[in-house]
Design a protein around this motif. Structure first.
Motif, PDB file in Angstrom:
ATOM      1  N   GLN A   1       0.830  -1.202   0.000  1.00 31.88           N
ATOM      2  CA  GLN A   1       0.000   0.000   0.000  1.00 31.88           C
ATOM      3  C   GLN A   1       0.869   1.259   0.000  1.00 31.88           C
ATOM      4  O   GLN A   1       0.575   2.231  -0.696  1.00 31.88           O
ATOM      5  N   ILE A   2       1.930   1.258   0.777  1.00 34.19           N
ATOM      6  CA  ILE A   2       2.815   2.429   0.829  1.00 34.19           C
ATOM      7  C   ILE A   2       3.513   2.616  -0.508  1.00 34.19           C
ATOM      8  O   ILE A   2       3.649   3.740  -1.008  1.00 34.19           O
ATOM      9  N   GLU A   3       3.959   1.509  -1.108  1.00 28.72           N
ATOM     10  CA  GLU A   3       4.649   1.616  -2.397  1.00 28.72           C
ATOM     11  C   GLU A   3       3.704   2.124  -3.498  1.00 28.72           C
ATOM     12  O   GLU A   3       4.126   2.840  -4.402  1.00 28.72           O
ATOM     13  N   GLN A   4       2.430   1.776  -3.401  1.00 27.83           N
ATOM     14  CA  GLN A   4       1.458   2.241  -4.376  1.00 27.83           C
ATOM     15  C   GLN A   4       0.950   3.649  -4.054  1.00 27.83           C
ATOM     16  O   GLN A   4       0.278   4.272  -4.871  1.00 27.83           O
ATOM     17  N   GLY A   5       1.256   4.120  -2.859  1.00 26.10           N
ATOM     18  CA  GLY A   5       0.851   5.471  -2.463  1.00 26.10           C
ATOM     19  C   GLY A   5      -0.538   5.564  -1.902  1.00 26.10           C
ATOM     20  O   GLY A   5      -1.060   6.652  -1.686  1.00 26.10           O
ATOM     21  N   THR A   6      -1.183   4.460  -1.632  1.00 22.26           N
ATOM     22  CA  THR A   6      -2.521   4.487  -1.042  1.00 22.26           C
ATOM     23  C   THR A   6      -2.472   3.813   0.302  1.00 22.26           C
ATOM     24  O   THR A   6      -2.394   2.621   0.442  1.00 22.26           O
ATOM     25  N   SER A   7      -2.487   4.609   1.346  1.00 24.94           N
ATOM     26  CA  SER A   7      -2.467   4.057   2.695  1.00 24.94           C
ATOM     27  C   SER A   7      -3.806   4.351   3.367  1.00 24.94           C
ATOM     28  O   SER A   7      -4.450   5.348   3.095  1.00 24.94           O
TER      29      SER A   7
END
Length: 135
Positions: free
Chosen positions: A128-134
Motif C-alpha cells: 500500500q505504501i509503495e502504491q501510495g494508497t495508505s
C-alpha cells in the motif's frame, strides 16, 4: 588433562573433580550409597580399576570413588548411566507432564502463527505504501 575436568568454581553441577593430591586421578562423589554401589558395579563389570572411600560417622556423607584419568571417558558414560537410573522426574504426575508439554506446543504454535500473520500484514502495508494508497 581433559578439558572437562577443568572447573574454575565448584558449584556442585558435576559430581567429579581432580584428585586433590594426585593429578593423575579423578574423584567421583556420590551422596547416597545406592548410587555409589551401582557405579562401583559398573566399574567392576567394565574391569576399570578404582579406589573407594566410604564416609565416616563425623564426615559429610559422600561416597568417593577415584579412577585413573585415562579411564575418564569410559567412566563418564557410566556416571551418566548411574545418575540416569536414580534421577527422579521434575514433574512427578504423568498428567501434569503431558499437559505441560501440550501447553508448550500450543504456545509455540500460536507464536509461529502470529509471526506468519504479522508478516502477511506487513507485506500488505508495504504494498500500500509503495502504491501510495495508505488507509
Amino acid at each position: 588433562m581433559d578439558s572437562g575436568l577443568e572447573h574454575p568454581f565448584d558449584l556442585g553441577l558435576v559430581n567429579y573433580h581432580k584428585h586433590p593430591s594426585d593429578a593423575n586421578y579423578v574423584v567421583y562423589r556420590f551422596k547416597d550409597k545406592n548410587r555409589a554401589d551401582h557405579f562401583e558395579q559398573l566399574l567392576v563389570k567394565d574391569k576399570i580399576w578404582y579406589e573407594r572411600s566410604n564416609p565416616e560417622a563425623d564426615e559429610k556423607e559422600y561416597y568417593l570413588i577415584a579412577i585413573h584419568k585415562k579411564n575418564f571417558g569410559k567412566t563418564q558414560k557410566l556416571n551418566y548411566e548411574t545418575e540416569g537410573k536414580f534421577k527422579k522426574p521434575l514433574i512427578k504426575s504423568g498428567f501434569l507432564r503431558y499437559f505441560f508439554v501440550l501447553f508448550m506446543i500450543a504456545l509455540v504454535t500460536l507464536a509461529a502463527l502470529g509471526y506468519c500473520r504479522r508478516n502477511v500484514y506487513l507485506e500488505e502495508k508495504t504494498r500500500q505504501i509503495e502504491q501510495g494508497t495508505s488507509n
